[in-house]
Design a protein around this motif. Structure first.
Motif, PDB file in Angstrom:
ATOM      1  N   ALA A  39       0.820  -1.209   0.000  1.00  0.00           N
ATOM      2  CA  ALA A  39       0.000   0.000   0.000  1.00  0.00           C
ATOM      3  C   ALA A  39       0.856   1.262   0.000  1.00  0.00           C
ATOM      4  O   ALA A  39       0.581   2.208  -0.741  1.00  0.00           O
ATOM      5  N   THR A  40       1.903   1.296   0.802  1.00  0.00           N
ATOM      6  CA  THR A  40       2.795   2.447   0.872  1.00  0.00           C
ATOM      7  C   THR A  40       4.092   2.007   1.537  1.00  0.00           C
ATOM      8  O   THR A  40       4.241   0.848   1.949  1.00  0.00           O
ATOM      9  N   SER A  41       5.031   2.904   1.634  1.00  0.00           N
ATOM     10  CA  SER A  41       6.323   2.572   2.239  1.00  0.00           C
ATOM     11  C   SER A  41       6.948   3.825   2.829  1.00  0.00           C
ATOM     12  O   SER A  41       6.593   4.957   2.479  1.00  0.00           O
ATOM     13  N   VAL A  42       7.885   3.604   3.735  1.00  0.00           N
ATOM     14  CA  VAL A  42       8.692   4.680   4.319  1.00  0.00           C
ATOM     15  C   VAL A  42      10.153   4.244   4.228  1.00  0.00           C
ATOM     16  O   VAL A  42      10.558   3.292   4.900  1.00  0.00           O
ATOM     17  N   LEU A  56      13.510   0.487   7.293  1.00  0.00           N
ATOM     18  CA  LEU A  56      12.515   0.791   6.281  1.00  0.00           C
ATOM     19  C   LEU A  56      11.206   0.134   6.688  1.00  0.00           C
ATOM     20  O   LEU A  56      11.206  -0.886   7.384  1.00  0.00           O
ATOM     21  N   ALA A  57      10.103   0.696   6.250  1.00  0.00           N
ATOM     22  CA  ALA A  57       8.780   0.145   6.572  1.00  0.00           C
ATOM     23  C   ALA A  57       7.992  -0.042   5.282  1.00  0.00           C
ATOM     24  O   ALA A  57       7.798   0.912   4.522  1.00  0.00           O
ATOM     25  N   LEU A  58       7.565  -1.279   5.054  1.00  0.00           N
ATOM     26  CA  LEU A  58       6.706  -1.597   3.908  1.00  0.00           C
ATOM     27  C   LEU A  58       5.333  -1.963   4.445  1.00  0.00           C
ATOM     28  O   LEU A  58       5.203  -2.910   5.227  1.00  0.00           O
ATOM     29  N   TYR A  59       4.302  -1.223   4.029  1.00  0.00           N
ATOM     30  CA  TYR A  59       2.945  -1.427   4.533  1.00  0.00           C
ATOM     31  C   TYR A  59       2.104  -2.163   3.490  1.00  0.00           C
ATOM     32  O   TYR A  59       1.996  -1.713   2.343  1.00  0.00           O
ATOM     33  N   PHE A  60       1.503  -3.283   3.902  1.00  0.00           N
ATOM     34  CA  PHE A  60       0.678  -4.101   3.024  1.00  0.00           C
ATOM     35  C   PHE A  60      -0.780  -4.051   3.485  1.00  0.00           C
ATOM     36  O   PHE A  60      -1.073  -3.662   4.619  1.00  0.00           O
ATOM     37  N   THR A 131      17.380  -0.602  -3.043  1.00  0.00           N
ATOM     38  CA  THR A 131      16.189  -1.373  -3.429  1.00  0.00           C
ATOM     39  C   THR A 131      15.769  -2.276  -2.277  1.00  0.00           C
ATOM     40  O   THR A 131      16.578  -3.072  -1.785  1.00  0.00           O
ATOM     41  N   ALA A 132      14.510  -2.138  -1.878  1.00  0.00           N
ATOM     42  CA  ALA A 132      13.907  -3.033  -0.888  1.00  0.00           C
ATOM     43  C   ALA A 132      12.958  -3.970  -1.625  1.00  0.00           C
ATOM     44  O   ALA A 132      11.941  -3.522  -2.178  1.00  0.00           O
ATOM     45  N   SER A 133      13.273  -5.261  -1.643  1.00  0.00           N
ATOM     46  CA  SER A 133      12.474  -6.248  -2.371  1.00  0.00           C
ATOM     47  C   SER A 133      11.721  -7.135  -1.391  1.00  0.00           C
ATOM     48  O   SER A 133      12.192  -7.373  -0.270  1.00  0.00           O
ATOM     49  N   VAL A 149      12.217   1.259  -4.753  1.00  0.00           N
ATOM     50  CA  VAL A 149      13.524   1.837  -5.065  1.00  0.00           C
ATOM     51  C   VAL A 149      13.518   3.307  -4.666  1.00  0.00           C
ATOM     52  O   VAL A 149      12.562   4.034  -4.960  1.00  0.00           O
ATOM     53  N   PHE A 150      14.573   3.751  -3.995  1.00  0.00           N
ATOM     54  CA  PHE A 150      14.693   5.158  -3.601  1.00  0.00           C
ATOM     55  C   PHE A 150      16.149   5.578  -3.724  1.00  0.00           C
ATOM     56  O   PHE A 150      17.069   4.745  -3.811  1.00  0.00           O
TER      57      PHE A 150
END
Length: 276
Positions: A39-42, A56-60, A131-133, A149-150
């Protein structure tokens, strides 16, 4: 020539209508195979980071599977992540729409809650693109795969003492679930998951809301496009098959009369020569 031009125009229009129908059908149906999506990421994808975050935070849209696999790579491709963990869910600024199969229909649902996977970053060895995969499996067996990717432009740092880059691969249990999910059609709410356990309910109470009804949003426009395409094709064939009207000879009174030749004296020369 005109018939060929008309047929060519009709064929072009028909091809455009077919493409429009294909886009109308495929685009809305695409989210049906995507559950538990990111959904989003930080930090956000394609953003520029100037300070070194600790994680890092990956929101699902639902809790990542316990066997989910995550990596964070630096500009050279070296891995710099630590073991991932879950975090506190949060309200999404923008709801995410997904499609669930309910009573044989694909029902759009809005998800308002994000469930994070926290990825610690051990150090920042260089500036550039990180890259966060992620690779996971949703509660209904769908594959959840992607990357964020940032651009990191903050200060660099050395690895911690005694640190070595991780070399872990996706767990065999996760790969087995993904393989089984490829062969199993998505079931209704409450159907068994690929591992045989009951499917989990929506991630949290109030996290998902029904957004509309089934296949209706694209089915009606698709039928209209097909009907119009058939009408255009039939009309073009009729025009091409109709014979051109034959030219009628002009009446005798309307035919131009030959202009008599004149002599140097100005008298007509169409007199009959004398007979001998």
């Amino acid at each position: 020539m005109r018939i060929r031009v008309r047929l060519r125009r009709a064929a072009t229009l028909l091809a455009a209508l077919v493409v429009a129908f294909s886009v109308t059908v495929v685009l809305p149906a695409a989210p049906a195979a995507a559950h538990g999506t990111l959904a989003t990421s930080v930090p956000l994808a394609d953003s520029v980071v100037t300070r070194p975050p600790e994680r890092l935070a990956l929101y699902f849209t639902e809790q990542p599977h316990a066997q989910a696999h995550f990596t964070v790579t630096d500009p050279t491709g070296a891995r710099v992540e630590g073991p991932w963990s879950t975090g506190e869910p949060k309200r999404l600024d923008k709801p995410v729409q997904e499609y669930n199969l309910v009573d044989g229909k694909l029902e759009p649902m809005l998800y308002h809650t994000g469930f994070p996977a926290m990825l610690p970053v051990t150090h920042w060895p260089a500036k550039g693109r990180y890259t966060a995969s992620y690779l996971s499996v949703a509660s209904d067996g769908d594959q959840v795969r992607g990357s964020v990717v940032f651009d990191y432009q903050g200060p660099t740092s050395a690895p911690p003492p005694g640190w070595s880059a991780p070399t872990s691969e996706p767990a065999p249990a996760l790969l087995a679930l993904l393989e089984q999910g490829r062969h199993d059609a998505p079931g209704n709410a409450g159907s068994p998951r690929p591992d045989g356990s009951p499917a989990a309910p929506p991630p949290a109470a109030g996290a998902a809301e029904q957004a509309g009804g089934g296949l209706g949003p694209w089915l009606v426009p698709g039928i209209v496009v097909v009907v119009v395409a058939v009408i255009v094709l039939v009309a073009a064939r009729r025009r091409g098959a109709a014979p051109a009207p034959a030219a009628r000879p002009a009446p005798a009174r309307d035919r131009p009369r030959p202009t008599p030749k004149r002599t140097t004296t100005g008298q007509p020369t169409n007199r009959q020569p004398p007979r001998h």
